[in-house]
Design a protein around this motif. Sequence first.
Motif, mmCIF file in Angstrom:
data_model
loop_
_atom_site.group_PDB
_atom_site.id
_atom_site.type_symbol
_atom_site.label_atom_id
_atom_site.label_comp_id
_atom_site.label_asym_id
_atom_site.label_seq_id
_atom_site.Cartn_x
_atom_site.Cartn_y
_atom_site.Cartn_z
ATOM 1 N N TYR A 19 0.843 -1.201 0.000
ATOM 2 C CA TYR A 19 0.000 0.000 0.000
ATOM 3 C C TYR A 19 0.880 1.255 0.000
ATOM 4 C CZ TYR A 19 -3.231 3.630 1.476
ATOM 5 O OH TYR A 19 -3.944 4.805 1.543
ATOM 6 N N TYR A 20 1.916 1.236 0.801
ATOM 7 C CA TYR A 20 2.788 2.406 0.940
ATOM 8 C C TYR A 20 3.860 2.492 -0.145
ATOM 9 C CZ TYR A 20 0.964 2.840 5.728
ATOM 10 O OH TYR A 20 0.160 2.989 6.820
ATOM 11 N N ARG A 21 4.208 1.352 -0.716
ATOM 12 C CA ARG A 21 5.381 1.299 -1.601
ATOM 13 C C ARG A 21 5.337 2.344 -2.724
ATOM 14 N NH1 ARG A 21 5.452 -4.134 -2.917
ATOM 15 N NH2 ARG A 21 6.375 -4.435 -0.861
ATOM 16 N N VAL A 70 3.697 6.267 7.868
ATOM 17 C CA VAL A 70 4.008 6.630 6.486
ATOM 18 C C VAL A 70 5.508 6.857 6.353
ATOM 19 C CG1 VAL A 70 3.723 8.380 4.686
ATOM 20 C CG2 VAL A 70 1.734 7.630 6.010
ATOM 21 N N GLU A 71 6.066 7.603 7.304
ATOM 22 C CA GLU A 71 7.489 7.950 7.214
ATOM 23 C C GLU A 71 8.388 6.734 7.422
ATOM 24 O OE1 GLU A 71 7.487 11.316 9.857
ATOM 25 O OE2 GLU A 71 7.025 12.683 8.208
ATOM 26 N N GLU A 72 7.943 5.804 8.234
ATOM 27 C CA GLU A 72 8.708 4.557 8.403
ATOM 28 C C GLU A 72 8.767 3.771 7.104
ATOM 29 O OE1 GLU A 72 7.616 3.737 13.075
ATOM 30 O OE2 GLU A 72 6.931 2.294 11.556
ATOM 31 N N GLU A 73 7.677 3.802 6.357
ATOM 32 C CA GLU A 73 7.607 3.019 5.126
ATOM 33 C C GLU A 73 8.265 3.706 3.937
ATOM 34 O OE1 GLU A 73 6.695 -0.058 4.857
ATOM 35 O OE2 GLU A 73 5.792 -0.321 6.836
ATOM 36 N N VAL A 74 8.095 5.016 3.834
ATOM 37 C CA VAL A 74 8.555 5.690 2.612
ATOM 38 C C VAL A 74 9.456 6.892 2.855
ATOM 39 C CG1 VAL A 74 6.675 4.898 1.142
ATOM 40 C CG2 VAL A 74 6.374 6.988 2.443
#
Length: 168
Positions: free
Chosen positions: A74-76, A103-107
């Motif tokens: 989803y975040y990628r 969000v920031e952890e993922e992207v």
Amino acid sequence: DVEIAIKVVIVGNGAVGKSSMIQRYCKGIFTKDYKKTIGVDFLERQIQVKEEDVRLMLWDTAGQEEFDAITKSYYRGAQAGVVVFSTVDRASFEAVEKWKRKVEEEVGSIPLVLVQNKIDLVDEAVVSPEETEALAKRLKLRFYRASVKENLNVDEVFLYLLDKYMQK
Ligand code: GDP
Ligand code: MG
């Protein structure tokens, strides 16, 4: 011609109006076709910015946010994001920081905007203007009060993100 496509993730607790916001924004005259994949959906809207076609792909969840089960896919590749809470849902306001962090952890660091939705229900508000402003300030997020129902400030949210993205 070269086309810019921007993936935007819309996060926040369940029932704050994320899916409604995506549908509202994408059902304008530039609405493209609706696509469904396993577990995640996005709607898209094409707009013209300085003679360039920009495709905003607004990614929706299928309710997994309620179980804290949003997948990495989803975040990628997300290039911008909207964190939404509701005027009439205290827990959704208190979860804002957690969503931003996620969000920031993922992207990493991408343009983000904070949206207080359902401002049409301001008479039943469970968050004060002072505390919402304080939170936006502390998290260093641009803040909009919106009503998806009344189509108030929805376009503005995405124009802001687009502008931020194009400035990079
Ligand atoms: P999601 O779970 O975050 O995707 O939320 P939904 O888009 O499914 O919306 C949850 C409920 O809130 C639905 O009943 C919507 O009709 C309602 N809703 C969404 N936006 C607004 C708004 O701006 N004002 C009001 N009063 N209701 C809204
Ligand atoms: Mg939804």
